[in-house]
Design a protein around this motif. Structure first.
Motif, PDB file in Angstrom:
ATOM      1  N   GLU A 225       0.827  -1.208   0.000  1.00 44.87           N
ATOM      2  CA  GLU A 225       0.000   0.000   0.000  1.00 44.87           C
ATOM      3  C   GLU A 225       0.858   1.253   0.000  1.00 44.87           C
ATOM      4  O   GLU A 225       0.613   2.192  -0.743  1.00 44.87           O
ATOM      5  N   GLY A 226       1.861   1.285   0.850  1.00 49.75           N
ATOM      6  CA  GLY A 226       2.722   2.455   0.952  1.00 49.75           C
ATOM      7  C   GLY A 226       2.038   3.604   1.678  1.00 49.75           C
ATOM      8  O   GLY A 226       0.822   3.782   1.596  1.00 49.75           O
ATOM      9  N   GLY A 227       2.809   4.373   2.405  1.00 55.07           N
ATOM     10  CA  GLY A 227       2.283   5.555   3.072  1.00 55.07           C
ATOM     11  C   GLY A 227       1.309   5.294   4.191  1.00 55.07           C
ATOM     12  O   GLY A 227       0.483   6.152   4.527  1.00 55.07           O
ATOM     13  N   VAL A 228       1.372   4.123   4.796  1.00 55.69           N
ATOM     14  CA  VAL A 228       0.468   3.800   5.910  1.00 55.69           C
ATOM     15  C   VAL A 228       0.962   4.496   7.175  1.00 55.69           C
ATOM     16  O   VAL A 228       2.136   4.413   7.529  1.00 55.69           O
ATOM     17  N   GLY A 229       0.037   5.179   7.863  1.00 54.72           N
ATOM     18  CA  GLY A 229       0.414   5.902   9.068  1.00 54.72           C
ATOM     19  C   GLY A 229       0.133   5.167  10.359  1.00 54.72           C
ATOM     20  O   GLY A 229       0.828   5.372  11.353  1.00 54.72           O
ATOM     21  N   ALA A 230      -0.898   4.301  10.368  1.00 54.51           N
ATOM     22  CA  ALA A 230      -1.294   3.683  11.634  1.00 54.51           C
ATOM     23  C   ALA A 230      -1.957   2.330  11.417  1.00 54.51           C
ATOM     24  O   ALA A 230      -2.554   2.063  10.365  1.00 54.51           O
ATOM     25  N   PHE A 231      -1.832   1.480  12.419  1.00 52.85           N
ATOM     26  CA  PHE A 231      -2.568   0.221  12.513  1.00 52.85           C
ATOM     27  C   PHE A 231      -3.358   0.270  13.803  1.00 52.85           C
ATOM     28  O   PHE A 231      -2.795   0.519  14.878  1.00 52.85           O
ATOM     29  N   ILE A 232      -4.686   0.084  13.732  1.00 53.57           N
ATOM     30  CA  ILE A 232      -5.540   0.156  14.909  1.00 53.57           C
ATOM     31  C   ILE A 232      -6.192  -1.198  15.165  1.00 53.57           C
ATOM     32  O   ILE A 232      -6.677  -1.858  14.232  1.00 53.57           O
ATOM     33  N   ALA A 233      -6.177  -1.631  16.428  1.00 60.02           N
ATOM     34  CA  ALA A 233      -6.769  -2.923  16.785  1.00 60.02           C
ATOM     35  C   ALA A 233      -6.967  -2.996  18.287  1.00 60.02           C
ATOM     36  O   ALA A 233      -6.337  -2.254  19.057  1.00 60.02           O
ATOM     37  N   GLU A 234      -7.852  -3.874  18.717  1.00 57.27           N
ATOM     38  CA  GLU A 234      -7.918  -4.276  20.122  1.00 57.27           C
ATOM     39  C   GLU A 234      -6.877  -5.367  20.351  1.00 57.27           C
ATOM     40  O   GLU A 234      -6.674  -6.214  19.475  1.00 57.27           O
ATOM     41  N   THR A 235      -6.237  -5.364  21.504  1.00 58.18           N
ATOM     42  CA  THR A 235      -5.287  -6.437  21.791  1.00 58.18           C
ATOM     43  C   THR A 235      -6.008  -7.776  21.809  1.00 58.18           C
ATOM     44  O   THR A 235      -5.554  -8.752  21.198  1.00 58.18           O
ATOM     45  N   VAL A 236      -7.125  -7.834  22.512  1.00 55.91           N
ATOM     46  CA  VAL A 236      -8.042  -8.974  22.496  1.00 55.91           C
ATOM     47  C   VAL A 236      -9.398  -8.437  22.073  1.00 55.91           C
ATOM     48  O   VAL A 236      -9.908  -7.492  22.685  1.00 55.91           O
ATOM     49  N   ARG A 237      -9.951  -8.993  20.995  1.00 57.05           N
ATOM     50  CA  ARG A 237     -11.243  -8.483  20.541  1.00 57.05           C
ATOM     51  C   ARG A 237     -12.314  -8.803  21.566  1.00 57.05           C
ATOM     52  O   ARG A 237     -12.543  -9.965  21.926  1.00 57.05           O
ATOM     53  N   ASN A 238     -12.993  -7.764  22.020  1.00 59.44           N
ATOM     54  CA  ASN A 238     -13.945  -7.916  23.117  1.00 59.44           C
ATOM     55  C   ASN A 238     -15.213  -8.631  22.708  1.00 59.44           C
ATOM     56  O   ASN A 238     -15.724  -9.471  23.458  1.00 59.44           O
ATOM     57  N   THR A 239     -15.757  -8.307  21.546  1.00 58.47           N
ATOM     58  CA  THR A 239     -17.112  -8.746  21.215  1.00 58.47           C
ATOM     59  C   THR A 239     -17.281 -10.259  21.261  1.00 58.47           C
ATOM     60  O   THR A 239     -18.092 -10.781  22.023  1.00 58.47           O
ATOM     61  N   ASP A 240     -16.508 -10.975  20.448  1.00 60.83           N
ATOM     62  CA  ASP A 240     -16.605 -12.431  20.459  1.00 60.83           C
ATOM     63  C   ASP A 240     -15.346 -13.077  21.039  1.00 60.83           C
ATOM     64  O   ASP A 240     -15.116 -14.266  20.868  1.00 60.83           O
ATOM     65  N   VAL A 241     -14.547 -12.271  21.722  1.00 62.36           N
ATOM     66  CA  VAL A 241     -13.391 -12.715  22.507  1.00 62.36           C
ATOM     67  C   VAL A 241     -12.400 -13.515  21.658  1.00 62.36           C
ATOM     68  O   VAL A 241     -12.275 -14.728  21.786  1.00 62.36           O
ATOM     69  N   GLN A 242     -11.700 -12.814  20.791  1.00 61.06           N
ATOM     70  CA  GLN A 242     -10.635 -13.427  20.003  1.00 61.06           C
ATOM     71  C   GLN A 242      -9.298 -13.094  20.663  1.00 61.06           C
ATOM     72  O   GLN A 242      -8.992 -11.926  20.882  1.00 61.06           O
ATOM     73  N   VAL A 243      -8.518 -14.129  20.967  1.00 59.28           N
ATOM     74  CA  VAL A 243      -7.304 -13.973  21.772  1.00 59.28           C
ATOM     75  C   VAL A 243      -6.086 -14.384  20.946  1.00 59.28           C
ATOM     76  O   VAL A 243      -5.740 -15.557  20.862  1.00 59.28           O
ATOM     77  N   PRO A 244      -5.399 -13.414  20.314  1.00 57.11           N
ATOM     78  CA  PRO A 244      -4.195 -13.746  19.552  1.00 57.11           C
ATOM     79  C   PRO A 244      -3.072 -14.227  20.475  1.00 57.11           C
ATOM     80  O   PRO A 244      -3.122 -14.052  21.697  1.00 57.11           O
ATOM     81  N   SER A 245      -2.038 -14.799  19.882  1.00 55.32           N
ATOM     82  CA  SER A 245      -0.888 -15.260  20.651  1.00 55.32           C
ATOM     83  C   SER A 245       0.047 -14.093  20.974  1.00 55.32           C
ATOM     84  O   SER A 245      -0.020 -13.031  20.348  1.00 55.32           O
ATOM     85  N   GLN A 246       0.930 -14.327  21.944  1.00 52.80           N
ATOM     86  CA  GLN A 246       1.939 -13.313  22.242  1.00 52.80           C
ATOM     87  C   GLN A 246       2.870 -13.130  21.059  1.00 52.80           C
ATOM     88  O   GLN A 246       3.302 -12.008  20.748  1.00 52.80           O
ATOM     89  N   ALA A 247       3.170 -14.207  20.342  1.00 48.12           N
ATOM     90  CA  ALA A 247       4.040 -14.118  19.171  1.00 48.12           C
ATOM     91  C   ALA A 247       3.437 -13.199  18.112  1.00 48.12           C
ATOM     92  O   ALA A 247       4.167 -12.444  17.446  1.00 48.12           O
ATOM     93  N   TYR A 248       2.119 -13.258  17.943  1.00 46.22           N
ATOM     94  CA  TYR A 248       1.445 -12.379  16.983  1.00 46.22           C
ATOM     95  C   TYR A 248       1.685 -10.928  17.349  1.00 46.22           C
ATOM     96  O   TYR A 248       2.098 -10.115  16.497  1.00 46.22           O
ATOM     97  N   TRP A 249       1.440 -10.570  18.610  1.00 43.62           N
ATOM     98  CA  TRP A 249       1.546  -9.166  18.994  1.00 43.62           C
ATOM     99  C   TRP A 249       2.994  -8.684  19.020  1.00 43.62           C
ATOM    100  O   TRP A 249       3.274  -7.522  18.700  1.00 43.62           O
TER     101      TRP A 249
END
Length: 453
Positions: A225-249
């Protein structure tokens, strides 16, 4: 028709289903029925809100009470209820503030606002010590997006499909839930959405359950894409509770640093101790560049939110990032400061970590005995129980989930359903072990009854 049904079930229990009609038909309480009719008459109708489910008259501790005198353990609480309701320390702090300084106009500051900002800097860690307050989480997401543009000179943002960052146009512009963007027309330009790190039914599942490749795709999009300024996310998605790994973050943080992309973490629903840490990102050993918090910050009483960023990003002196009427609300800051004090005084972070182990074991035991449960996931006192018609096909058990929701309401337990088939359980952090056991007993009873047909 089936497509529309799936769309409607993308978030929450729906206020137009047969189960809702059945629930209201058995209320048998003239006062409640009259008030629900008046509410439906005067409030603009919208999905998941109005027309309403019931009428509340009291809220105290972990309980809400309706006009019929029925009490419910509140495992929903719109995520404002970390301290339950009417926590005495928060209530008293608000009362004291009302007696001295109830409002602070623009251009003036006040001691409680300064104390609150300082305390937030202390619990956030590293150099996250520059604060702006706002009345709600949606507003601080907007401020974060503005600041990212100022700092990076780019309007481009990457976010996750199925994410929720608020309901305003700028927030849904970076959000990923269809039910908020439907029929809204053009939204925020320069937003690219990528798949979230979902292990159970993700778009790129791996047999070993690993999810770092989702972070690798983030880097792919940034580079293409180029020129990306930000990435926005929840650490753990609250709604349906998605829990990524520590390696992911860890990988995400590495990618953002490498490409000079600001990492905006949305802790609006999960902050203030729900994970067993002040903020969920601390559980993963990372630090965002911009942090958005809200909901529970006001102690379940005052609408209160904050954006916190690094000291070196104090570069917007000539721009109004968050020119809000209640920018340094003494009452809001008193509630927030008292909330942080109560979490410390009541040792809630340590308590939540102990509760996490109990809830995990209890829900995993249920999963081993009920084929209806396809997956169990969570952190601290935030848990998702995903219901499926078949563990092989993973077909969502939406009707069963809704039946369990209403059966639990009959048993005195309130929670929400997300993605149509995930029971989302987020109790107040102050809940004691006996109450937690009784609540999970109710969940199991409902699952058992529905499983038996």
């Amino acid at each position: 028709m089936e497509e529309q049904k799936n769309f409607l079930h993308s978030e929450g229990d729906i206020n137009t289903t047969a189960e809702r009609t059945r629930w209201q038909s058995q209320l048998d309480h003239p006062q409640t029925e009259e008030m629900l009719g008046e509410d439906a008459r005067y409030f603009l109708h919208q999905s998941m809100s109005t027309p309403c489910l019931d009428v509340l008259e009291k809220a105290d501790g972990i309980y809400i009470e309706d006009a019929r005198g029925h009490r419910y353990m509140d495992f929903h609480g719109n995520n404002v209820h970390q301290l339950g309701y009417s926590h005495p320390h928060v209530v008293q702090s608000i009362k004291n503030q009302l007696d001295t300084l109830p409002f602070s106009p623009r251009r003036f500051t006040n001691q409680v606002a300064i104390d609150c900002a300082r305390k937030l800097g202390e619990i956030c860690g590293e150099d996250l010590n520059r604060v702006l307050f706002a009345p709600g989480g949606t507003s601080v997401v907007g401020m974060a997006l503005k600041l990212a543009r100022v700092v990076t000179g780019s309007h481009k943002v990457i976010s996750l499909w199925d994410s929720f960052h608020g309901a305003s146009l700028d927030a849904i512009g970076v959000g990923g839930e269809a039910c908020f963007r439907e029929n809204m027309g053009p939204l925020t330009p320069g937003v690219e959405r990528i798949p979230p790190a979902v292990s159970y039914r993700g778009v790129w599942p791996r047999e070993d359950g690993s999810d770092v490749h989702y972070a690798d795709y983030l880097e792919y999009v940034i580079e293409k894409e180029g020129g990306v300024g930000a990435f926005i996310a929840e650490t753990v998605r609250n709604t349906d509770v998605q829990v990524p790994s520590q390696a992911y973050w860890q990988r995400v943080r590495e990618i953002c640093d490498k490409h000079n992309v600001l990492l905006i973490i949305d802790e609006i629903p999960n902050g203030m101790g729900r994970s067993g840490e002040w903020f969920t990102y601390q559980k993963y050993g990372i630090t965002p560049d911009i942090l958005c918090i809200g909901k529970g910050l006001g102690g379940g009483i005052v609408p209160m939110a904050a954006m916190i960023t690094r000291d070196r990003f104090n570069v917007a002196q000539s721009i109004s990032l968050g020119h809000y009427t209640h920018e340094k609300s003494p009452v809001g800051c008193a509630a927030a400061l008292a909330t942080m004090e109560a979490i410390e005084q009541d040792h809630l972070l340590e308590k939540v970590k102990a509760d996490e182990a109990y809830v995990r074991d209890r829900l995993e035991d249920m999963k081993s005995r009920y084929e209806l449960i396809g997956d169990v996931r969570g952190v601290g006192l935030l848990w998702g129980v995903e219901l499926v018609k078949s563990r092989q096909s993973k077909e969502r058990a939406t009707q069963e989930a809704e039946k369990i929701l209403y059966r639990c309401l009959e048993l005195g337990l309130s929670f929400k359903v997300s993605q149509g088939n995930v029971l989302q359980l987020s109790p107040p952090l102050i809940i004691d072990r006996s109450e937690l056991i009784r609540a999970l007993d109710k969940v199991e009873q409902a699952i058992s009854e529905i499983s038996a047909g």
